[in-house]
Write an enzyme that holds these catalytic residues in place. Structure first.
Site, PDB file in Angstrom:
ATOM      1  N   TYR A 245       8.177   7.476   6.589  1.00 30.47           N
ATOM      2  CA  TYR A 245       7.582   6.183   6.953  1.00 30.47           C
ATOM      3  C   TYR A 245       7.915   5.155   5.868  1.00 30.47           C
ATOM      4  O   TYR A 245       8.404   4.060   6.160  1.00 30.47           O
ATOM      5  CB  TYR A 245       6.060   6.336   7.093  1.00 30.47           C
ATOM      6  CG  TYR A 245       5.343   5.012   7.228  1.00 30.47           C
ATOM      7  CD1 TYR A 245       5.458   4.252   8.387  1.00 30.47           C
ATOM      8  CD2 TYR A 245       4.549   4.513   6.182  1.00 30.47           C
ATOM      9  CE1 TYR A 245       4.800   3.037   8.506  1.00 30.47           C
ATOM     10  CE2 TYR A 245       3.895   3.302   6.296  1.00 30.47           C
ATOM     11  CZ  TYR A 245       4.033   2.563   7.463  1.00 30.47           C
ATOM     12  OH  TYR A 245       3.386   1.354   7.572  1.00 30.47           O
TER      13      TYR A 245
HETATM   14  O1  LIG Z   1      -0.842   1.215   3.154  1.00 35.64           O
HETATM   15  C1  LIG Z   1      -0.002   1.647   3.899  1.00 35.64           C
HETATM   16  O2  LIG Z   1       1.145   1.264   3.877  1.00 35.64           O
HETATM   17  C2  LIG Z   1      -0.333   2.722   4.880  1.00 35.64           C
HETATM   18  O3  LIG Z   1      -1.752   2.733   5.039  1.00 35.64           O
HETATM   19  C3  LIG Z   1      -2.207   3.747   5.873  1.00 35.64           C
HETATM   20  O4  LIG Z   1      -1.844   5.014   5.365  1.00 35.64           O
HETATM   21  P1  LIG Z   1      -2.865   5.792   4.451  1.00 35.64           P
HETATM   22  O5  LIG Z   1      -3.168   5.046   3.226  1.00 35.64           O
HETATM   23  O6  LIG Z   1      -2.329   7.156   4.317  1.00 35.64           O
HETATM   24  O7  LIG Z   1      -4.197   5.721   5.335  1.00 35.64           O
HETATM   25  P2  LIG Z   1      -5.038   6.876   6.042  1.00 35.64           P
HETATM   26  O8  LIG Z   1      -4.225   7.666   6.946  1.00 35.64           O
HETATM   27  O9  LIG Z   1      -6.231   6.230   6.570  1.00 35.64           O
HETATM   28  O10 LIG Z   1      -5.446   7.798   4.810  1.00 35.64           O
HETATM   29  C4  LIG Z   1      -6.289   7.298   3.779  1.00 35.64           C
HETATM   30  C5  LIG Z   1      -6.576   8.376   2.780  1.00 35.64           C
HETATM   31  O11 LIG Z   1      -7.300   9.402   3.429  1.00 35.64           O
HETATM   32  C6  LIG Z   1      -6.680  10.650   3.187  1.00 35.64           C
HETATM   33  N1  LIG Z   1      -6.900  11.513   4.356  1.00 35.64           N
HETATM   34  C7  LIG Z   1      -6.347  11.193   5.538  1.00 35.64           C
HETATM   35  C8  LIG Z   1      -6.563  11.973   6.649  1.00 35.64           C
HETATM   36  C9  LIG Z   1      -7.353  13.105   6.541  1.00 35.64           C
HETATM   37  O12 LIG Z   1      -7.599  13.851   7.504  1.00 35.64           O
HETATM   38  N2  LIG Z   1      -7.889  13.388   5.347  1.00 35.64           N
HETATM   39  C10 LIG Z   1      -7.701  12.621   4.239  1.00 35.64           C
HETATM   40  O13 LIG Z   1      -8.216  12.921   3.178  1.00 35.64           O
HETATM   41  C11 LIG Z   1      -5.243  10.354   2.932  1.00 35.64           C
HETATM   42  O14 LIG Z   1      -4.640  11.359   2.167  1.00 35.64           O
HETATM   43  C12 LIG Z   1      -5.334   9.027   2.227  1.00 35.64           C
HETATM   44  O15 LIG Z   1      -5.520   9.252   0.862  1.00 35.64           O
HETATM   45  C13 LIG Z   1      -1.608   3.598   7.253  1.00 35.64           C
HETATM   46  O16 LIG Z   1      -2.011   4.672   8.071  1.00 35.64           O
HETATM   47  C14 LIG Z   1      -0.111   3.526   7.202  1.00 35.64           C
HETATM   48  O17 LIG Z   1       0.362   3.238   8.485  1.00 35.64           O
HETATM   49  C15 LIG Z   1       0.357   2.516   6.208  1.00 35.64           C
HETATM   50  O18 LIG Z   1       0.152   1.240   6.703  1.00 35.64           O
END
Ligand SMILES: O=C(O)[C@H]1O[C@H](OP(=O)(O)OP(=O)(O)OC[C@H]2O[C@@H](n3ccc(=O)[nH]c3=O)[C@H](O)[C@@H]2O)[C@H](O)[C@@H](O)[C@H]1O
Length: 435
Positions: A245
């Site tokens: 991504y």
């Molecule tokens: O800023 C971005 O560019 C991205 O932001 C977002 O990604 P992330 O920051 O990964 O958000 P998100 O999935 O909410 O996980 C948040 C936290 O929860 C943790 N997480 C997640 C899922 C889970 O089941 N358990 C968990 O601990 C996980 O490890 C993480 O630490 C957008 O989805 C992406 O499209 C993109 O825009």
């Protein structure tokens, strides 16, 4: 004459009439009758066949012409709807093509722009990465505000050409993308399809459009990848992506630079930091945690090496929308015409974050408080699936050049999200229902 009229067996006769003929009883009449009966049959058969033939040809004519008419009518309706939706309601309003308009950020941004009188045409492919009914509900919301969202893909060059032929867009707000960091492991092609091929198709359409629009598009905080200088600044390294991504978003930054350099397209890339809020994305942690907590199902909380909590610079949707609008308002015009650059054009990249990272366990506690339900936490070490341990935005550049100033902290923002969630999914009226 009477015999001619009454003496026709091919007509259902009345007994009285037959009798009259019989009483006349002449041989002549009888002969005459036989003499005329055959041609009459033939005549009626011919008439019937002629009627049948004309009925069939009329039917096929009507069928063909109704198809033609309805397709021309549909074309006319489509064109009119596009033009009407693109019409600003304030003097000098922007005319914006919003891609991903039925998406989370796209729907909010479209509504904000329409509210102040800009003309908006939305485009969205309504794919099933997450529940398309949520996208359709967002589309209904936009439609109630006079915004037409076309179901179509940014890879459809013909459709894009048609839209640019119909409307002189001043701006493109390009938000259509394959989102999600971890899903790239399962479906890498969809990232290349939307974030790379789709982007190129869209920029090709912008390049040849006359006038060329200014393009504002969504990059991502994920481009910082393994960068460990904090807070992340636009001048830091972005050449170590941790997920496909992130790699496609970084590629997007390189591709947009090419179109700026060769064709004079005005480009602004916005690096969004974990955007959340009402009408959000069900695949994101805050959303899926809420769903599971309410359904009394366990949630999986990732944590880093050495038991270090993961953290994100969660950014509330309204702040992001303000950043998008400011980017559109400050974008300079593209300089090219007919696909040829006439002078240097603006190229900008900004972080749009909140500047105060919050750990994932804290996110969970805030949700528990708002939902008044305890989460069943299943804590595991972060699998090697593209996640980074933390994000933290330096937003100085956006503050100085866009006047960007995030206002909503995670506590407040999640309160608004939970309120929306409970109402949207009917929890307020079905208290305690486990679904
Ligand atoms: O800023 C971005 O560019 C991205 O932001 C977002 O990604 P992330 O920051 O990964 O958000 P998100 O999935 O909410 O996980 C948040 C936290 O929860 C943790 N997480 C997640 C899922 C889970 O089941 N358990 C968990 O601990 C996980 O490890 C993480 O630490 C957008 O989805 C992406 O499209 C993109 O825009």
């Amino acid at each position: 004459m009477r015999a001619l009229v009454d003496d026709d067996d091919s007509f259902p006769s009345t007994p009285g009439k037959t009798k009259i003929i019989d009483r006349a009883g002449s041989h002549h009449n009888h002969r005459h009758r036989h003499h005329l009966a055959f041609p009459r049959h033939l005549l009626w058969t011919l008439l019937f066949l002629a009627f049948l033939a004309s009925y069939l040809s009329l039917r096929s004519f009507l069928h063909t012409s109704s198809r033609y008419l309805s397709s021309s009518f549909a074309t006319l309706t489509f064109d009119n709807r596009v033009r009407a939706s693109a019409e600003p309601t304030r003097p000098d309003g922007l005319v914006v093509l919003v891609t991903g308009a039925a998406g989370f950020v796209g729907s909010h941004a479209s509504l904000a722009l329409a509210k102040r009188g800009d003309g908006i045409v939305g485009l969205d492919n309504f794919n099933s990465y997450y529940d398309p009914s949520l996208k359709k509900a967002r589309r209904s919301l936009l439609s109630s505000q006079g915004i037409f969202v076309i179901e179509g893909d940014i890879n459809d060059a013909k459709l894009l050409k048609r839209l640019f032929d119909l409307v002189s867009f001043t701006h493109v707000l390009h938000l259509a993308a394959q989102a999600g960091v971890r899903y790239a492991i399962q479906n890498p092609d969809s990232y290349v399809h939307s974030n790379v091929a789709g982007l190129v198709t869209l920029l090709e359409a912008c390049k040849i459009a006359n006038p060329q629009p200014a393009v504002v598009w969504a990059s991502s905080s994920s481009v910082y990848g393994l960068n460990d200088e904090v807070p992340f600044s636009e001048v830091h390294r972005t050449d170590q992506p941790a997920s496909l991504y992130a790699a496609t978003k970084k590629t997007g930054e390189a591709i947009t630079h090419v179109y700026n350099h060769i064709y004079g397209l005005s480009i602004t890339g916005l690096r969004f930091f974990t955007v959340y809020g009402p009408w959000g994305r069900p695949d994101m942690a805050y959303f899926s945690f809420t769903r599971n907590i309410l359904q009394k199902k366990p949630i999986t909380v990732y944590r880093g090496k050495d038991h270090i909590d993961l953290a994100r610079d969660f950014t509330y949707i309204d702040d992001i929308v303000k950043g998008c609008v400011a980017a559109l308002d400050t974008a300079e015009k593209s300089t090219g015409t007919g696909g040829i650059k006439m002078g240097p054009a603006q190229y900008r990249i900004y972080n749009l974050g909140n500047t105060s990272p919050v750990t994932v366990p804290t996110l969970v506690s805030i949700l528990e408080n708002h939902l008044k339900v305890k989460a069943k936490k299943h804590v595991i070490e972060m699998p090697g699936n593209g996640d980074v341990p933390f994000t933290h935005a330096n937003i100085t550049l956006a503050r100085v050049e866009l006047g960007y100033k995030p206002k909503t902290n995670l506590e407040e923002g999640l309160k608004k999200f939970v309120k929306w969630y409970l109402s949207y999914y009917g929890y307020s009226s079905r208290k305690g229902k486990n679904w």
